[in-house]
Scaffold this active site. Structure first.
Site, mmCIF file in Angstrom:
data_model
loop_
_atom_site.group_PDB
_atom_site.id
_atom_site.type_symbol
_atom_site.label_atom_id
_atom_site.label_comp_id
_atom_site.label_asym_id
_atom_site.label_seq_id
_atom_site.Cartn_x
_atom_site.Cartn_y
_atom_site.Cartn_z
ATOM 1 C CE1 TYR A 126 22.656 44.867 37.216
ATOM 2 C CE2 TYR A 126 22.492 43.860 35.045
ATOM 3 C CZ TYR A 126 22.827 43.775 36.380
ATOM 4 O OH TYR A 126 23.317 42.603 36.883
ATOM 5 C CG PHE A 414 34.139 44.967 33.782
ATOM 6 C CD1 PHE A 414 33.237 45.355 34.743
ATOM 7 C CD2 PHE A 414 34.216 45.722 32.615
ATOM 8 C CE1 PHE A 414 32.424 46.471 34.577
ATOM 9 C CE2 PHE A 414 33.420 46.848 32.431
ATOM 10 C CZ PHE A 414 32.525 47.215 33.405
#
Length: 414
Positions: A126, A414
């Site tokens: 990322y 999450f």
């Protein structure tokens, strides 16, 4: 060829195929039961679940949702939370993630989100999209016999009390307590109603879900100030118990609440080891014990990653413990938030404005995200060659300005 694969938001009837691709990507059981699929429909928001389709089959997945993130000083910022990212092994290295990420981040900036967030399953993916590691997690394993605690401990010494409750009670008591804590915890994120339903069994994604124990601490005044969710294994050897209590999550609004809950967990009959779950690196847990060496670090790793979408709003939203000025040359290869900015900050507030002044520091948008919550050191990043010092001494000045008194913490995945 890549052009033959279509990237687009999925429709609700495509949810089962999308989840098959998601489960396959995470090496889980591909097919959901009807009840599981009904539960997963609660996460469906039109336009926020992306899929890559090779013909009729979904081969890559991506989901985002609205979130709030706490900045240093307690400001609450709108965030684009990213999750459920997979690319099927047959379709790797075709740019599918780049297409989904670019589409989602552009939409997030258009909505006015200040940052995007995610928990990275793999470290090296990322950074190229502008995400930087913004918080760190630490997990401790407590050897109970070594703590020095009285094994006969029965209740907090401050006049408070601990009660075991059920999931319905937690759904009533937990949200308000979490709101109090997360609004003063940099790096903490909001929890939806669905979060509480999933952690208490009201909604189940996993057909093998196991109900945990819930302990609530109330102060002497009767206020709910702490909650712990935990489970235990069943490990007996030669008629002796060697059981482990594994903490799912533990929240304390005060040090007294945290201390009482950790002491309670270490006092449970037959428990000889306590695993802390995800904690901040500067958590007080070891020092709640008479012998801090009884708590050994069993894991330390990157946790919340942040991608800044609006440099001005991000830098103006947080607080600063001292006065200082910096000109930052921020490089953003995605073209979403780069530029040159002057930050003028003090304990009274901050302003951040575009400028043409000579820069003090040059850095990638990902490195700015890493130091924004105060967890990373600008001076260390400079030593690693990840921040360029255009004016001698600027890195240490930036370090002093941007570092916070405590380390940020994100309790959630999450």
């Amino acid at each position: 060829m890549t052009d033959a694969v279509e990237v687009r938001p999925i429709t609700e009837p495509e949810l089962a195929d999308w989840h098959r691709a998601l489960s396959t990507g995470f090496l889980q059981r591909p097919t959901l039961t009807p009840d599981q699929l009904d539960a997963r429909r609660r996460q469906f928001v039109p336009g926020r679940l992306l899929g890559a389709f090779d013909g009729p089959r979904c081969v890559a997945t991506f989901r985002s949702f609205d979130q709030e993130l706490t900045a240093v000083g307690g400001a609450i910022l709108p965030a684009d939370a990213i999750s459920n990212v997979t690319v099927t092994a047959t379709h790797r290295r075709r740019g599918l993630l780049t297409r989904m990420m670019s589409q989602d981040l552009a939409a997030a900036k258009e909505r006015g989100d200040v940052v995007a967030t995610l928990i990275a399953a793999e470290y090296r993916i990322y950074g190229r999209y502008g995400f930087g590691q913004a918080t760190t997690l630490t997990e401790w394993t407590v050897e109970v016999p070594r703590t020095g605690l009285d094994p006969r401990w029965a209740r907090p010494e401050d006049g408070g009390r601990i009660d075991l409750v059920d999931g319905e009670d937690i759904r009533k008591l937990g949200p308000d307590l979490h709101e109090r804590i997360r609004r003063s915890t940099p790096g903490a994120v909001s929890r939806s109603d669905l979060w509480w339903q999933l952690r208490t069994g009201a909604v189940r994604f996993d057909e093998e879900w196991k109900e945990p124990y819930f302990a609530v601490y109330r102060s002497a005044a009767g206020e709910v100030e702490g909650i712990a969710s935990y489970e235990s294994d069943d490990n007996w050897q030669g008629k002796q118990p060697y059981n482990t209590a594994e903490v799912h999550w533990l929240l304390g609004a005060t040090p007294a609440a945290e201390r009482a809950l950790w002491h309670y967990l270490c006092s449970i009959d037959w428990i000889t080891r306590v695993k802390s779950g995800w904690r901040s690196p500067d958590d007080l847990l070891p020092h709640y014990l008479p012998d801090p060496r009884a708590a050994r670090v069993s894991n330390q790793a990157d946790w919340l990653w942040v991608r800044i979408l609006d440099v001005v709003r991000a830098l103006e939203a947080r607080t600063y413990d001292r006065a200082g000025s910096l000109v930052l040359d921020v490089v953003d290869r995605q073209g979403l938030a780069g530029g040159r900015f002057r930050l003028d900050a003090s304990p009274d507030g901050a302003s951040c404005t575009p400028t043409t002044d000579t820069p003090d520091l040059a850095l990638d948008i990902a490195e700015l995200a890493s130091v924004w919550l105060g967890d990373q050191s600008v001076a260390r990043l400079h030593a690693l060659g990840r921040v360029q010092e255009e004016r001698m001494g600027a890195a240490r000045e930036a370090d002093a300005l941007l570092r916070a008194s405590g380390r940020p913490w994100c309790p959630d995945i999450f």
